[in-house]
Design a protein around this motif. Structure first.
Motif, PDB file in Angstrom:
ATOM      1  N   ASN A 213     -22.348 -17.058   8.093  1.00 13.60           N
ATOM      2  CA  ASN A 213     -23.248 -16.778   6.978  1.00 13.60           C
ATOM      3  C   ASN A 213     -23.582 -15.288   6.993  1.00 13.60           C
ATOM      4  OD1 ASN A 213     -23.366 -19.414   6.025  1.00 13.60           O
ATOM      5  ND2 ASN A 213     -25.028 -19.957   7.388  1.00 13.60           N
ATOM      6  N   ASP A 214     -23.371 -14.604   5.873  1.00  9.28           N
ATOM      7  CA  ASP A 214     -23.521 -13.153   5.825  1.00  9.28           C
ATOM      8  C   ASP A 214     -24.848 -12.691   5.231  1.00  9.28           C
ATOM      9  OD1 ASP A 214     -23.190 -13.785   3.183  1.00  9.28           O
ATOM     10  OD2 ASP A 214     -21.531 -12.404   2.827  1.00  9.28           O
ATOM     11  N   GLY A 215     -25.794 -13.569   5.024  1.00 15.00           N
ATOM     12  CA  GLY A 215     -27.080 -13.166   4.479  1.00 15.00           C
ATOM     13  C   GLY A 215     -27.192 -13.317   2.973  1.00 15.00           C
ATOM     14  N   TYR A 216     -26.119 -13.707   2.308  1.00 13.45           N
ATOM     15  CA  TYR A 216     -26.157 -13.894   0.859  1.00 13.45           C
ATOM     16  C   TYR A 216     -25.846 -15.341   0.533  1.00 13.45           C
ATOM     17  CZ  TYR A 216     -25.088 -13.579  -4.072  1.00 13.45           C
ATOM     18  OH  TYR A 216     -25.092 -13.773  -5.430  1.00 13.45           O
ATOM     19  N   PRO A 217     -26.593 -15.965  -0.281  1.00 11.55           N
ATOM     20  CA  PRO A 217     -27.834 -15.518  -0.880  1.00 11.55           C
ATOM     21  C   PRO A 217     -28.997 -15.685   0.097  1.00 11.55           C
ATOM     22  CG  PRO A 217     -27.357 -17.719  -1.637  1.00 11.55           C
ATOM     23  CD  PRO A 217     -26.215 -17.303  -0.763  1.00 11.55           C
ATOM     24  N   PRO A 218     -30.094 -14.931  -0.122  1.00 10.96           N
ATOM     25  CA  PRO A 218     -31.256 -15.104   0.750  1.00 10.96           C
ATOM     26  C   PRO A 218     -31.857 -16.495   0.566  1.00 10.96           C
ATOM     27  CG  PRO A 218     -31.760 -13.625  -1.068  1.00 10.96           C
ATOM     28  CD  PRO A 218     -30.294 -13.923  -1.146  1.00 10.96           C
ATOM     29  N   TYR A 219     -32.533 -16.971   1.599  1.00 11.89           N
ATOM     30  CA  TYR A 219     -33.085 -18.328   1.545  1.00 11.89           C
ATOM     31  C   TYR A 219     -34.369 -18.417   2.354  1.00 11.89           C
ATOM     32  CZ  TYR A 219     -31.168 -18.886   6.225  1.00 11.89           C
ATOM     33  OH  TYR A 219     -30.884 -18.729   7.550  1.00 11.89           O
ATOM     34  N   ASN A 220     -35.133 -19.455   2.079  1.00 12.32           N
ATOM     35  CA  ASN A 220     -36.329 -19.822   2.838  1.00 12.32           C
ATOM     36  C   ASN A 220     -36.146 -21.249   3.332  1.00 12.32           C
ATOM     37  OD1 ASN A 220     -37.644 -17.427   2.161  1.00 12.32           O
ATOM     38  ND2 ASN A 220     -38.701 -18.350   0.417  1.00 12.32           N
TER      39      ASN A 220
END
Length: 140
Positions: A30-37
């Motif tokens: 996972n490369d950080g895209y898209p951000p998530y909570n």
């Protein structure tokens, strides 16, 4: 000195799968895209929220594969006739994976204001006490 792994510890019987799970999670890419909570919505439920601005419901897919929740987004390339002076909104496909523990079920998902919400719930296992009979004999 040899390295003692989690699955090889003498008091943790049957946890080899947990070690493989940790390795698989580390390699998920996972490369950080898209951000998530990730939020806990009650004692036994959770919600994952991804920022998926620009994606429609038909461009998103949610699956459970081999104890992992996999969320994918793929937008169609219908921008051939547009001329951008600046393009700051990402239009790239993504795949985001979350490893699910045993007993965690994926509930409903909904898209609201550019945010994809996926609800999860955890079944509370019943407390079980099992009595093992001891028999006489020399079975080894």
């Amino acid at each position: 000195m040899s390295k003692l792994t989690l699955g090889a510890h003498p008091y943790l019987l049957g946890f080899e799968q947990l070690e493989r799970l940790v390795e698989r999670t580390a390699k998920s890419g996972n490369d950080g895209y898209p951000p998530y909570n990730i939020e806990q919505t009650s004692d036994h439920s959770y919600r994952i929220t991804l920022a998926v601005a620009g994606f429609g419901e038909d461009e998103l897919s949610i699956t459970v594969e081999d104890s992992s929740l996999v969320i994918r987004g793929r937008q169609s390339e219908d921008d051939a006739d547009r001329v951008y002076l600046h393009r700051g909104i990402a239009r790239r496909q993504f795949q985001r994976s979350f490893v699910l523990a045993d007993g965690v079920d994926v509930g409903e998902a909904f898209l609201q204001n550019g945010l994809l919400h996926v609800d999860l719930s955890r079944k509370v296992p019943e407390s079980v006490v099992q009595t093992i009979q001891i028999r006489k004999g020399d079975k080894a």
